[in-house]
Design a protein around this motif. Structure first.
Motif, PDB file in Angstrom:
ATOM      1  N   ASN A   1      41.158  -9.483  11.356  1.00 53.77           N
ATOM      2  CA  ASN A   1      42.055  -9.326  10.216  1.00 53.77           C
ATOM      3  C   ASN A   1      41.721  -8.080   9.411  1.00 53.77           C
ATOM      4  O   ASN A   1      40.689  -7.436   9.622  1.00 53.77           O
ATOM      5  N   LYS A   2      42.564  -7.774   8.459  1.00 55.20           N
ATOM      6  CA  LYS A   2      42.372  -6.611   7.589  1.00 55.20           C
ATOM      7  C   LYS A   2      41.117  -6.781   6.741  1.00 55.20           C
ATOM      8  O   LYS A   2      40.804  -7.878   6.281  1.00 55.20           O
ATOM      9  N   GLN A   3      40.404  -5.688   6.523  1.00 52.03           N
ATOM     10  CA  GLN A   3      39.232  -5.743   5.654  1.00 52.03           C
ATOM     11  C   GLN A   3      39.663  -5.489   4.212  1.00 52.03           C
ATOM     12  O   GLN A   3      40.300  -4.487   3.905  1.00 52.03           O
ATOM     13  N   LEU A   4      39.299  -6.413   3.348  1.00 51.49           N
ATOM     14  CA  LEU A   4      39.614  -6.320   1.932  1.00 51.49           C
ATOM     15  C   LEU A   4      38.400  -5.819   1.165  1.00 51.49           C
ATOM     16  O   LEU A   4      37.282  -5.790   1.692  1.00 51.49           O
ATOM     17  N   GLN A   5      38.618  -5.461  -0.090  1.00 48.52           N
ATOM     18  CA  GLN A   5      37.500  -5.097  -0.962  1.00 48.52           C
ATOM     19  C   GLN A   5      37.080  -6.346  -1.748  1.00 48.52           C
ATOM     20  O   GLN A   5      37.921  -7.012  -2.346  1.00 48.52           O
ATOM     21  N   ARG A   6      35.798  -6.630  -1.693  1.00 52.40           N
ATOM     22  CA  ARG A   6      35.267  -7.802  -2.397  1.00 52.40           C
ATOM     23  C   ARG A   6      34.516  -7.323  -3.634  1.00 52.40           C
ATOM     24  O   ARG A   6      33.515  -6.602  -3.533  1.00 52.40           O
ATOM     25  N   LEU A   7      34.984  -7.747  -4.808  1.00 48.12           N
ATOM     26  CA  LEU A   7      34.337  -7.400  -6.073  1.00 48.12           C
ATOM     27  C   LEU A   7      33.454  -8.572  -6.495  1.00 48.12           C
ATOM     28  O   LEU A   7      33.943  -9.690  -6.688  1.00 48.12           O
ATOM     29  N   TYR A   8      32.160  -8.303  -6.610  1.00 52.55           N
ATOM     30  CA  TYR A   8      31.201  -9.316  -7.043  1.00 52.55           C
ATOM     31  C   TYR A   8      30.919  -9.165  -8.536  1.00 52.55           C
ATOM     32  O   TYR A   8      30.792  -8.052  -9.052  1.00 52.55           O
ATOM     33  N   GLY A   9      30.802 -10.283  -9.217  1.00 47.27           N
ATOM     34  CA  GLY A   9      30.400 -10.287 -10.614  1.00 47.27           C
ATOM     35  C   GLY A   9      29.523 -11.480 -10.903  1.00 47.27           C
ATOM     36  O   GLY A   9      29.361 -12.373 -10.061  1.00 47.27           O
ATOM     37  N   THR A  10      28.947 -11.511 -12.072  1.00 47.10           N
ATOM     38  CA  THR A  10      28.166 -12.659 -12.492  1.00 47.10           C
ATOM     39  C   THR A  10      28.552 -13.012 -13.923  1.00 47.10           C
ATOM     40  O   THR A  10      28.998 -12.151 -14.694  1.00 47.10           O
ATOM     41  N   ALA A  11      28.403 -14.280 -14.272  1.00 47.93           N
ATOM     42  CA  ALA A  11      28.774 -14.731 -15.614  1.00 47.93           C
ATOM     43  C   ALA A  11      27.874 -15.878 -16.039  1.00 47.93           C
ATOM     44  O   ALA A  11      27.481 -16.715 -15.217  1.00 47.93           O
TER      45      ALA A  11
ATOM     46  N   ALA B   1      29.052 -14.327 -21.325  1.00 50.72           N
ATOM     47  CA  ALA B   1      28.665 -12.963 -20.971  1.00 50.72           C
ATOM     48  C   ALA B   1      28.866 -12.747 -19.481  1.00 50.72           C
ATOM     49  O   ALA B   1      28.548 -13.615 -18.668  1.00 50.72           O
ATOM     50  N   PHE B   2      29.392 -11.580 -19.114  1.00 52.23           N
ATOM     51  CA  PHE B   2      29.640 -11.305 -17.700  1.00 52.23           C
ATOM     52  C   PHE B   2      29.338  -9.846 -17.394  1.00 52.23           C
ATOM     53  O   PHE B   2      29.265  -9.001 -18.286  1.00 52.23           O
ATOM     54  N   LYS B   3      29.197  -9.573 -16.099  1.00 53.85           N
ATOM     55  CA  LYS B   3      28.981  -8.203 -15.643  1.00 53.85           C
ATOM     56  C   LYS B   3      29.443  -8.105 -14.199  1.00 53.85           C
ATOM     57  O   LYS B   3      29.173  -8.996 -13.391  1.00 53.85           O
ATOM     58  N   LEU B   4      30.157  -7.030 -13.875  1.00 54.51           N
ATOM     59  CA  LEU B   4      30.536  -6.767 -12.491  1.00 54.51           C
ATOM     60  C   LEU B   4      29.363  -6.079 -11.795  1.00 54.51           C
ATOM     61  O   LEU B   4      28.765  -5.150 -12.333  1.00 54.51           O
ATOM     62  N   MET B   5      29.071  -6.541 -10.571  1.00 57.07           N
ATOM     63  CA  MET B   5      27.825  -6.151  -9.934  1.00 57.07           C
ATOM     64  C   MET B   5      27.984  -5.163  -8.784  1.00 57.07           C
ATOM     65  O   MET B   5      27.228  -4.211  -8.670  1.00 57.07           O
TER      66      MET B   5
ATOM     67  N   ILE C   1      37.218  -1.742 -14.920  1.00 57.58           N
ATOM     68  CA  ILE C   1      37.674  -3.132 -14.799  1.00 57.58           C
ATOM     69  C   ILE C   1      36.983  -4.000 -15.847  1.00 57.58           C
ATOM     70  O   ILE C   1      37.617  -4.830 -16.511  1.00 57.58           O
ATOM     71  N   GLU C   2      35.687  -3.796 -16.007  1.00 62.70           N
ATOM     72  CA  GLU C   2      34.920  -4.582 -16.983  1.00 62.70           C
ATOM     73  C   GLU C   2      35.449  -4.350 -18.393  1.00 62.70           C
ATOM     74  O   GLU C   2      35.581  -5.296 -19.192  1.00 62.70           O
ATOM     75  N   SER C   3      35.769  -3.117 -18.710  1.00 67.30           N
ATOM     76  CA  SER C   3      36.310  -2.799 -20.035  1.00 67.30           C
ATOM     77  C   SER C   3      37.649  -3.499 -20.252  1.00 67.30           C
ATOM     78  O   SER C   3      37.910  -4.056 -21.337  1.00 67.30           O
ATOM     79  N   LYS C   4      38.490  -3.477 -19.224  1.00 72.77           N
ATOM     80  CA  LYS C   4      39.784  -4.152 -19.336  1.00 72.77           C
ATOM     81  C   LYS C   4      39.603  -5.665 -19.461  1.00 72.77           C
ATOM     82  O   LYS C   4      40.354  -6.341 -20.197  1.00 72.77           O
TER      83      LYS C   4
ATOM     84  N   THR D   1      36.241 -16.608 -14.944  1.00 70.69           N
ATOM     85  CA  THR D   1      35.974 -15.169 -15.064  1.00 70.69           C
ATOM     86  C   THR D   1      36.525 -14.413 -13.862  1.00 70.69           C
ATOM     87  O   THR D   1      36.971 -13.259 -13.996  1.00 70.69           O
ATOM     88  N   ALA D   2      36.512 -15.047 -12.694  1.00 69.76           N
ATOM     89  CA  ALA D   2      37.109 -14.416 -11.509  1.00 69.76           C
ATOM     90  C   ALA D   2      38.599 -14.170 -11.737  1.00 69.76           C
ATOM     91  O   ALA D   2      39.138 -13.109 -11.378  1.00 69.76           O
ATOM     92  N   HIS D   3      39.282 -15.145 -12.351  1.00 67.02           N
ATOM     93  CA  HIS D   3      40.699 -14.962 -12.678  1.00 67.02           C
ATOM     94  C   HIS D   3      40.876 -13.836 -13.706  1.00 67.02           C
ATOM     95  O   HIS D   3      41.814 -13.040 -13.609  1.00 67.02           O
ATOM     96  N   LEU D   4      39.971 -13.782 -14.678  1.00 66.27           N
ATOM     97  CA  LEU D   4      40.042 -12.724 -15.687  1.00 66.27           C
ATOM     98  C   LEU D   4      39.873 -11.357 -15.036  1.00 66.27           C
ATOM     99  O   LEU D   4      40.585 -10.400 -15.372  1.00 66.27           O
ATOM    100  N   MET D   5      38.945 -11.254 -14.083  1.00 67.87           N
ATOM    101  CA  MET D   5      38.748  -9.989 -13.380  1.00 67.87           C
ATOM    102  C   MET D   5      40.000  -9.604 -12.599  1.00 67.87           C
ATOM    103  O   MET D   5      40.434  -8.435 -12.630  1.00 67.87           O
ATOM    104  N   ALA D   6      40.603 -10.584 -11.910  1.00 71.30           N
ATOM    105  CA  ALA D   6      41.818 -10.295 -11.145  1.00 71.30           C
ATOM    106  C   ALA D   6      42.959  -9.855 -12.059  1.00 71.30           C
ATOM    107  O   ALA D   6      43.738  -8.955 -11.718  1.00 71.30           O
ATOM    108  N   ALA D   7      43.045 -10.489 -13.232  1.00 68.29           N
ATOM    109  CA  ALA D   7      44.084 -10.101 -14.193  1.00 68.29           C
ATOM    110  C   ALA D   7      43.893  -8.651 -14.643  1.00 68.29           C
ATOM    111  O   ALA D   7      44.864  -7.892 -14.787  1.00 68.29           O
ATOM    112  N   ALA D   8      42.627  -8.268 -14.849  1.00 67.59           N
ATOM    113  CA  ALA D   8      42.338  -6.890 -15.250  1.00 67.59           C
ATOM    114  C   ALA D   8      42.685  -5.910 -14.128  1.00 67.59           C
ATOM    115  O   ALA D   8      43.252  -4.840 -14.366  1.00 67.59           O
ATOM    116  N   VAL D   9      42.337  -6.277 -12.900  1.00 70.61           N
ATOM    117  CA  VAL D   9      42.643  -5.418 -11.750  1.00 70.61           C
ATOM    118  C   VAL D   9      44.145  -5.230 -11.610  1.00 70.61           C
ATOM    119  O   VAL D   9      44.633  -4.122 -11.347  1.00 70.61           O
ATOM    120  N   GLN D  10      44.893  -6.313 -11.804  1.00 73.88           N
ATOM    121  CA  GLN D  10      46.350  -6.226 -11.671  1.00 73.88           C
ATOM    122  C   GLN D  10      46.959  -5.269 -12.704  1.00 73.88           C
ATOM    123  O   GLN D  10      47.904  -4.544 -12.411  1.00 73.88           O
TER     124      GLN D  10
END
Length: 621
Positions: free
Chosen positions: A182-192, A165-169, A68-71, A23-32
């Motif tokens: 180092n550079k600060q990135l954005q961390r997207l948390y989800g659950t599945a 079933a999943f949801k971004l949190m 992102i969740e919709s995508k 699901t993490a890969h699916l989220m990244a694919a949607a973000v891309q």
């Protein structure tokens, strides 16, 4: 190692880990698809779901999570596969460079130069780097989902149709590779989860946990506070909070003192030499508070107690006839935690351990461990917390992380297995979870929300007696090395209180409630009788150390209904309403905080009821 990430990854069910990482890969694919300029860091499965670190051209908002969740749902419905692709490391570096993925290039360079172990330790994402290796790797694997390609060892589900079933949190900030330079990135948390029902239950637990948050309840119930002048992570306990601490401490003492445990007391600072001798210095010096005095010697504030207790044992030669020597103490230790890791009472800089150490002969280990086991069972029984057991072993692949020889470790681990066999319990064995000085039996307690907490422990230690040259005179007259057992029942008093507050939602059973009964006079003319009731109930004594009933009178000039509501808000077990009828008959009208009306009860019957609840540590219906 990025320990905060490692902590998040504990106790993931294998099937859920597979789904969550996919699901993490699916989220990244949607973000891309939504932001083609996105640059990706790491995205592991963790205890409660998954996350992905990424650099984006926009600062995400909760509304963006919905997009992102919709995508993600759109991509899931396409039943996209997870296609594995293998590449030579140089080819992979060139490909990620072409795709403008600098963080992946950095990971690949690290893989090439230092191997996968170094990458896993720096990022906390072992899924991304393949088989553990201390040598540079020549080949790596990627997984392709739609147009998204990610460096990953796998495995994954076959296609997105197998994602449940999943949801971004939430959205958080995270420094790349855990380094604030180092550079600060954005961390997207989800659950599945595998099913919608499981997801809904998890979301209910999270919502319920918010209501039970010990930080809020601790303030509302006047149990503890923090002060900017004192410092973060240094809790201050009020009289009510201190009372609960004392009751927990006394409960442990009531279980262990009949078994021969003796109390000791040690100072809060020590020369650094103590921890250098014990071996703790090399492992924990970055977490130790350092102090200096007029003598010019280097001191530190104690981060643990076991080395001090060895010195009490070593203060004179012991005979085998004296063993086991069982030393116990409830005392505060101090660790220099990072500010960002502090959290209420559950992660603090000063915490109190119900610590005990047993020095015994090898033939006494089994019996002593069984004694400790019985204390743990007796302590957790009144709280209704189901215990599960884990045997924490060393990591044979990395002996450099531990003290002692392989022979010592194998013998110690087998002795603890024998204890568990004798108890007839089921247990799991986990390599790499031992303390650096020995294997241990770890107990995990499940709270009212079915969350698991590692609390009690029994630890076997052959190493500290060796390092401190501890001895006793055996029956044959020769000096012999004792074996040392470490044990904790609550773990940390502060952390246990945070768990207990949330377990009960602040509704403590009568024996633990700071105020057990509130007397509510309807009018001022009933105050004299209210005070008589208070004195009568407070005169009810218990065997030490339980003391007497804790009863207060509400003197506020408020209506009876408001006084009852106030007592209910303070979650006081009993409300004793007094009017003309009660004063004349020598009774009290009893209400429970649940709203249950018990009617008029004599003081003798009420005292006996409350006494029973205190002595049995269980509330009556």
């Amino acid at each position: 190692m990025n320990t905060s990430i490692e902590a998040e990854k504990q106790n993931i069910q294998p099937d859920l880990a597979l789904v969550r990482h996919s699901t993490a890969h699916l989220m990244a694919a949607a973000v891309q698809l939504l932001w083609p300029e996105a640059k990706f860091g790491v995205g592991p499965a963790i205890k409660h779901g998954f996350y992905y670190d990424m650099e984006l051209p926009v600062a995400l908002t909760p509304k963006d999570l919905e997009r992102i969740e919709s995508k993600m749902r759109e991509l899931k419905n396409k039943k996209l596969g997870y296609e594995r692709i293998e590449m030579d490391i140089d080819e992979a570096i060139a490909d990620m460079t072409r795709r403008n993925q600098p963080y992946k290039v950095e990971l690949l360079q690290l893989l090439k130069e230092k191997g996968s172990t170094a990458v896993a330790e720096e990022t906390g994402d072992s899924e991304a780097v393949g088989v553990s290796s201390d040598q540079g790797v020549e080949k790596v694997s990627f997984y392709k989902t739609g147009e998204f390609v990610d460096l990953c060892r796998g495995p994954h589900v076959e296609s997105t149709k197998q994602i449940g079933a999943f949801k971004l949190m939430s959205i958080a900030g995270a420094y790349w590779r855990g380094d604030e330079k180092n550079k600060q990135l954005q961390r997207l948390y989800g659950t599945a989860f595998n099913t919608k029902e499981e997801l809904e239950h998890h979301l209910w637990v999270l919502e319920e946990a918010k209501k039970r948050d010990h930080r809020r309840l601790g303030q509302e119930l006047d149990l503890f506070t923090f002060s900017d002048l004192v410092g973060a992570g240094l809790p201050l306990f009020t009289p009510k909070g201190t009372l609960i601490r004392d009751l927990l401490e006394e409960f442990v003492q009531s279980l262990q003192e009949p078994l021969g445990y003796q109390r000791v007391h040690i100072p809060h600072i020590t020369k650094n030499d103590l921890y250098k001798t014990s071996g703790h210095w090399d492992k924990f010096q970055e977490d130790i508070f350092h102090v200096s005095g007029k003598s010019g010697e280097d001191f530190c504030i104690k981060p643990m107690n076991c080395p001090h207790h060895t010195q009490i044992y070593a203060s004179r030669m012991r005979s085998y006839r004296e063993l086991p020597v069982r030393l116990s103490e409830v005392t505060t230790v101090y660790r220099d935690e990072l500010p960002g890791t502090l959290h209420g009472l559950s992660r603090v800089r000063s915490f109190t351990q119900d610590d005990a150490h047993v020095f015994c002969m090898s033939e006494q280990v089994r019996e002593e461990a069984l004694r400790i086991y019985s204390i743990i069972e007796g302590f957790y029984r009144p709280f209704g917390m189901e215990l599960s057991v884990q045997l924490s072993l060393w990591d044979e692949q990395h002996p450099e992380k531990y003290l002692g020889t392989p022979e010592i470790w194998h013998d110690a681990q087998e002795q603890l297995r024998q204890v568990l066999r004798e108890k007839g319990v089921e247990w799991t064995e986990v390599a790499g979870e031992a303390a650096f000085y020995g294997p241990k039996i770890d107990f995990t307690a499940k709270d009212a929300l079915e969350r698991s907490w590692q609390l009690a422990t029994i630890q076997l230690d052959f190493n500290l007696p060796e390092r401190f040259n501890l001895e006793y005179i055996a029956a044959d007259g020769h000096a012999t090395r004792p074996i040392m057992l470490h044990r904790a029942i609550l773990g940390s008093v502060e952390r246990f209180m945070s768990i207990l507050i949330e377990h009960y939602a602040g509704v403590f059973p009568t024996w633990l409630a700071p105020v057990q009964a509130m007397i509510i006079p309807i009018a001022d003319r009933h105050l004299d009788y209210a005070q008589q009731v208070q004195q009568t109930l407070q005169a009810v004594k218990f065997p030490s150390p339980l003391s007497s009933l804790r009863v207060e009178v509400d003197y506020a000039r408020e209506s009876m209904q408001k006084k009852i509501r106030t007592a209910q808000m303070q979650k006081i077990p009993y409300m004793l309403v007094i009017g003309d009828k009660e004063a004349e008959s020598g009774t009290v009208a009893v209400r429970r905080r649940s709203g249950n009306d018990l009617g008029a009860i004599s003081l003798e019957a009420l005292a006996e009821r409350m006494k029973t609840e205190v002595l049995t540590r269980s509330d009556l219906a």
